[in-house]
Write a protein that holds these residues in place. Sequence first.
Motif, PDB file in Angstrom:
ATOM      1  N   TRP A   1      49.551 -47.996  77.440  1.00 32.44           N
ATOM      2  CA  TRP A   1      48.404 -47.335  76.803  1.00 32.44           C
ATOM      3  C   TRP A   1      48.853 -46.214  75.858  1.00 32.44           C
ATOM      4  CZ3 TRP A   1      44.816 -46.779  81.697  1.00 32.44           C
ATOM      5  CH2 TRP A   1      44.186 -48.012  81.930  1.00 32.44           C
ATOM      6  N   THR A   2      49.986 -45.605  76.147  1.00 28.39           N
ATOM      7  CA  THR A   2      50.482 -44.512  75.296  1.00 28.39           C
ATOM      8  C   THR A   2      51.416 -45.025  74.199  1.00 28.39           C
ATOM      9  OG1 THR A   2      52.293 -44.113  76.857  1.00 28.39           O
ATOM     10  CG2 THR A   2      50.284 -42.815  77.148  1.00 28.39           C
ATOM     11  N   ASP A   3      51.276 -46.306  73.863  1.00 22.57           N
ATOM     12  CA  ASP A   3      52.023 -46.922  72.772  1.00 22.57           C
ATOM     13  C   ASP A   3      53.519 -46.975  73.061  1.00 22.57           C
ATOM     14  OD1 ASP A   3      52.132 -48.280  70.395  1.00 22.57           O
ATOM     15  OD2 ASP A   3      52.456 -46.484  69.185  1.00 22.57           O
ATOM     16  N   ARG A   4      53.866 -47.126  74.314  1.00 16.49           N
ATOM     17  CA  ARG A   4      55.252 -47.303  74.729  1.00 16.49           C
ATOM     18  C   ARG A   4      55.369 -48.622  75.470  1.00 16.49           C
ATOM     19  NH1 ARG A   4      56.272 -43.641  71.835  1.00 16.49           N
ATOM     20  NH2 ARG A   4      57.369 -45.419  70.945  1.00 16.49           N
ATOM     21  N   SER A   5      56.586 -49.121  75.614  1.00 19.08           N
ATOM     22  CA  SER A   5      56.803 -50.386  76.311  1.00 19.08           C
ATOM     23  C   SER A   5      56.455 -50.238  77.788  1.00 19.08           C
ATOM     24  CB  SER A   5      58.268 -50.823  76.163  1.00 19.08           C
ATOM     25  OG  SER A   5      58.535 -51.933  76.995  1.00 19.08           O
ATOM     26  N   PRO A   6      55.774 -51.221  78.380  1.00 18.95           N
ATOM     27  CA  PRO A   6      55.485 -51.142  79.823  1.00 18.95           C
ATOM     28  C   PRO A   6      56.750 -51.153  80.669  1.00 18.95           C
ATOM     29  CG  PRO A   6      54.944 -53.319  78.928  1.00 18.95           C
ATOM     30  CD  PRO A   6      55.222 -52.430  77.765  1.00 18.95           C
ATOM     31  N   LEU A   7      57.856 -51.651  80.103  1.00 14.86           N
ATOM     32  CA  LEU A   7      59.108 -51.665  80.856  1.00 14.86           C
ATOM     33  C   LEU A   7      59.571 -50.260  81.204  1.00 14.86           C
ATOM     34  CD1 LEU A   7      61.044 -54.367  78.780  1.00 14.86           C
ATOM     35  CD2 LEU A   7      59.684 -54.717  80.841  1.00 14.86           C
ATOM     36  N   ILE A   8      59.319 -49.310  80.289  1.00 18.16           N
ATOM     37  CA  ILE A   8      59.782 -47.928  80.507  1.00 18.16           C
ATOM     38  C   ILE A   8      59.081 -47.316  81.707  1.00 18.16           C
ATOM     39  CG2 ILE A   8      59.892 -45.624  79.503  1.00 18.16           C
ATOM     40  CD1 ILE A   8      60.203 -46.905  76.781  1.00 18.16           C
ATOM     41  N   GLY A   9      57.766 -47.512  81.778  1.00 23.80           N
ATOM     42  CA  GLY A   9      57.017 -46.945  82.899  1.00 23.80           C
ATOM     43  C   GLY A   9      57.461 -47.510  84.226  1.00 23.80           C
ATOM     44  N   ALA A  10      57.655 -48.838  84.288  1.00 22.16           N
ATOM     45  CA  ALA A  10      58.094 -49.463  85.533  1.00 22.16           C
ATOM     46  C   ALA A  10      59.498 -49.002  85.913  1.00 22.16           C
ATOM     47  CB  ALA A  10      58.056 -50.984  85.387  1.00 22.16           C
ATOM     48  N   PHE A  11      60.390 -48.876  84.923  1.00 23.28           N
ATOM     49  CA  PHE A  11      61.767 -48.454  85.193  1.00 23.28           C
ATOM     50  C   PHE A  11      61.816 -47.015  85.707  1.00 23.28           C
ATOM     51  CE2 PHE A  11      65.733 -46.502  83.564  1.00 23.28           C
ATOM     52  CZ  PHE A  11      66.643 -47.226  84.324  1.00 23.28           C
TER      53      PHE A  11
END
Length: 789
Positions: free
Chosen positions: A295-305
């Motif tokens: 939602w914040t225009d970042r890759s979902p991979l970053i949040g999960a990592f």
Amino acid sequence: MAESLPPPYHLYDNATYEFCLVLPPKVNSAGIWENATNPSMIFSYSLPFLELQVVMIFLVNHLVYTILRPIGITLFASQMFAGFIMVPIIKQGHIEKIFHYQELGIQIMDTASLFGFTLFFFLTGVKMDIKSAFRTTKRSLGIGIVSLLSPILVGAAIQATFRQPNEPQQVKMERLIGTLIEALTSFSVIACLLSELKILNTELGRLALSSAAVGDLSTLFLVRIITLSRHFISSPLLVLVRGVITCCFLALLFFVFRPLMYWVIKRTPNGGPVAEVYITATMMAAVGCAVVTHWTDRSPLIGAFLFGLAVPDGPPLGSALIDKFECFTNGLFLSVYVTSSTMRIRLQKWLSDPSHIKFSTIFSTATFFATLIPCCIGSFLNLMPFRDALAFGLIMSSKGIVQLSHICTFRDNKIISQKAFTTMIFCILANATIVPLLVRFLYDPNSRKYASYEQRNLMHLKPDVELKVLVCVHTLDNVPAMIYLLDLTCPTKESPNVVYVLHLIELKGRNSPVFIAHHNQETSTAASSFFENIIPFYEYEGNNSDLVTVNSFTTITPPKFMHDDICTMALDKQTSFIILPFHRKWSIDGSLEEENNVVRNLNCNILDQAPCSIGILIDRGRIQKSMKPSSSLSFSTGMLFLGGKDDREALTLAKRMARDPRVKLTVIYLIAYQDCNNVVYWDAELDTEMLKDVKENSGKNGCDIMYVEEVSNCGAQTIKLIRSIANDYDLMIVGRRYKVDSILLTGLSEWSEFPELGIIGDLFASTDLDSRVSILVVQQQQRININRH
């Protein structure tokens, strides 16, 4: 309705197509009977179509891996090769017709595989020990930073050399991205490579993981700085807002979620499983973090990592998450992701531009050596052998699924062209194919024997030299019997005991093996959770001041690599004897309570590779009942002697125990009714000399030793003898005598349940033997390197 979309596997081509889509979309079909004249109509539904894609990819992957594995190709490279093979397959007649029923099929598969890859990134964060990047050595820190900066500088120099006037902005961006991809050293990629090469817990593997952790975090920080600086020029306020959001998100992870997870760990019983509700909540939180970063225009991979980094690694929570989700994620989703990503290449477009191929070849080769050479030189200057240093440089230069995911993300966002995407895919495939082959050639741990240049056993130990013993424990149940056995070895001021205690813990919920030296950091918070099983050994040291010195360690490593740690420590510490616990545990009433085949396999590996003598202690309870440290009660020990080097080693240990006034030793010499032809004459002479010494010194020098001779002419009489004497002793010491023929043991090898104990040891450890006697099976040092050149 109509929508502009290219056909499957032709994303982002400059063309416009019109398709008719049914809303709401058709998900599941009624089966092949829905349209008997055209059964393939079921593939116009999204779920059967996705199932077809997954099955095809799964079958092709495993077929390719089965073919390529014998020549040393890794699973990741095989999955990429499968992607290359799948491209022409789906263009064949009927298969192409089936695939074109589902116009959005590639997006369905991409969505499923991306979700699985998000889970993979989360589990990677869970397994990554972030503390290792902050407590690393100067060597690892320097190599990690150099492996990042060196290819960036070389890549920038090549770009400046080949820069053309009026070069398009997209080309500049593609070359910048290519430089960052080549500079990226991924912790998870290197961990997977080391695990597949079976060198994860070697000194080389630990250095590579430590350096990769530094490089991974440095890359994450550098990319974040570059991204913010680019946006700061156009919109400083946007950069400020994103920075605040990022800080708030990290604060939420490490100051809210992480304490909550520690609370969950505290509520989990010691050694018990984590409640399912907590595991489910943790996974939902991981998916939620991926959604928030998206939602914040970042890759979902970053949040999960990042959420995975916040999860405490290791048991019980981290290991529970790995055990439940890793097999499904890696075995299915990851395979689909790698293969489907590779299927997006366009070889014709790449080959149509020779100048691009020339630049790509020079650029990828130069940046590869820009990582390899500094890492190789840095480790070589730190006294690492050249072959090992070269292998280390290759490992640090390896590329894998993390680099592939970045390339796919840039392609999905149309930041790089199809031609650049194909080039980068080829570079990763070449790297993933060649590097493991070279590392296997340069660094083969199986060829490194734990052979010593000197005799490290009990027979050749001088009377006035300290006895160095390595004690291995898995659980707290192993500790009391080990301490009682150590106390029986009768340490004196002339020959004290130096005990190295190694606490073995299976690696779960983390990627990197951990080695903790407790005697150097007894009050360390990081080591406190592993220190409980070690405390009794320090109490034993305190009760035997000036006679016993204890040094304790904990190693957390995969079970299949544990023997490397044990043998390496035995070699480094120059121990003469290793004591291992048996894999079976008996209850108080004498019945079998537990059996651990992982421990059994470990014991077998150590018996094959140990650089010194070994003893496997089978604790059936009596050694703990009859023997208490500092007790004045007598302790009855038996030694069954048949002959051979293992029996001589066992007798040497028994004689050392007999120096203790509390110990009553009985040596039973079992004589064959007729000589065995397989007995070597010199071996028999050595047996005779040793037994002669026992008979002559029986009852002398304060030693309570009784010598008895028994005669047997077959295996049946030997069993009868063992049953008659089993309950007469608290501890029975026997030699392993593995694969040694004797008329005394005729016909018994076929009934042996545990060959690692030898025939005699197996008879004493059998559940058919109604006895509580504890057994120590001894094997003399086998590996002696007589070639000193």
